[in-house]
Design a protein around this motif. Structure first.
Motif, PDB file in Angstrom:
ATOM      1  N   LEU A   1      -9.545  -4.638   4.233  1.00 42.64           N
ATOM      2  CA  LEU A   1      -8.770  -3.421   3.937  1.00 42.64           C
ATOM      3  C   LEU A   1      -9.685  -2.239   3.710  1.00 42.64           C
ATOM      4  O   LEU A   1     -10.761  -2.308   3.278  1.00 42.64           O
ATOM      5  CB  LEU A   1      -7.890  -3.620   2.695  1.00 42.64           C
ATOM      6  CG  LEU A   1      -6.805  -4.681   2.827  1.00 42.64           C
ATOM      7  CD1 LEU A   1      -6.035  -4.798   1.514  1.00 42.64           C
ATOM      8  CD2 LEU A   1      -5.846  -4.346   3.943  1.00 42.64           C
TER       9      LEU A   1
ATOM     10  N   LEU B   1       0.844  -1.190   0.000  1.00 39.29           N
ATOM     11  CA  LEU B   1       0.000   0.000   0.000  1.00 39.29           C
ATOM     12  C   LEU B   1       0.883   1.244   0.000  1.00 39.29           C
ATOM     13  O   LEU B   1       1.721   1.410   0.889  1.00 39.29           O
ATOM     14  CB  LEU B   1      -0.897   0.034   1.245  1.00 39.29           C
ATOM     15  CG  LEU B   1      -1.891  -1.106   1.396  1.00 39.29           C
ATOM     16  CD1 LEU B   1      -2.574  -1.022   2.746  1.00 39.29           C
ATOM     17  CD2 LEU B   1      -2.899  -1.082   0.264  1.00 39.29           C
TER      18      LEU B   1
ATOM     19  N   LEU C   1     -10.138  -9.490   0.754  1.00 31.87           N
ATOM     20  CA  LEU C   1      -9.404  -8.225   0.887  1.00 31.87           C
ATOM     21  C   LEU C   1     -10.343  -7.040   1.040  1.00 31.87           C
ATOM     22  O   LEU C   1     -10.066  -6.118   1.809  1.00 31.87           O
ATOM     23  CB  LEU C   1      -8.466  -8.032  -0.314  1.00 31.87           C
ATOM     24  CG  LEU C   1      -7.292  -9.013  -0.387  1.00 31.87           C
ATOM     25  CD1 LEU C   1      -6.514  -8.820  -1.663  1.00 31.87           C
ATOM     26  CD2 LEU C   1      -6.399  -8.892   0.840  1.00 31.87           C
TER      27      LEU C   1
END
Length: 107
Positions: free
Chosen positions: A107, A23, A103
């Motif tokens: 996230l 990220l 995910l």
């Protein structure tokens, strides 16, 4: 840059799954979470003789995404050529179906 290594129990694989996620840092990330745009996502798949760390070890992927809004997903899969095998793991279903949903939920 943040490097996350996530391990979780995969229903499709019926075993532990591991995925690395890169990220990029964004200046606005320390503001209200509701003002952040979602990341665009790039999946990079490793080759037969490598693993999910290959793109990190052998390329400058961290530098390339540093000033972007791109999250890079590096899944760890076995030697199934990203296919659902008749007698073995279901790698295609894992990468194409389960992993994106997982995910998105964490996230």
């Amino acid at each position: 840059m943040a490097l996350l290594t996530l391990r979780y129990s995969s229903p499709i694989l019926a075993s532990q799954a591991e995925v690395n996620v890169l990220l990029p840092e964004r200046p606005e990330q320390f503001q209200q979470a509701s003002s952040l745009k979602p990341y665009r996502v790039l999946y990079l798949l490793h080759g037969l003789g490598d693993d999910s760390w290959g793109w990190i070890r052998h390329t400058a992927i961290d530098s390339l995404i540093r000033n972007t809004d791109i999250a890079v997903v590096l899944p760890q899969v076995g030697h199934g050529f990203y296919t659902d095998m008749a007698r073995g793991e279901r790698w295609f279903s894992y990468v194409a179906e389960e992993l994106p949903l997982y995910l998105a939920s964490v996230l």
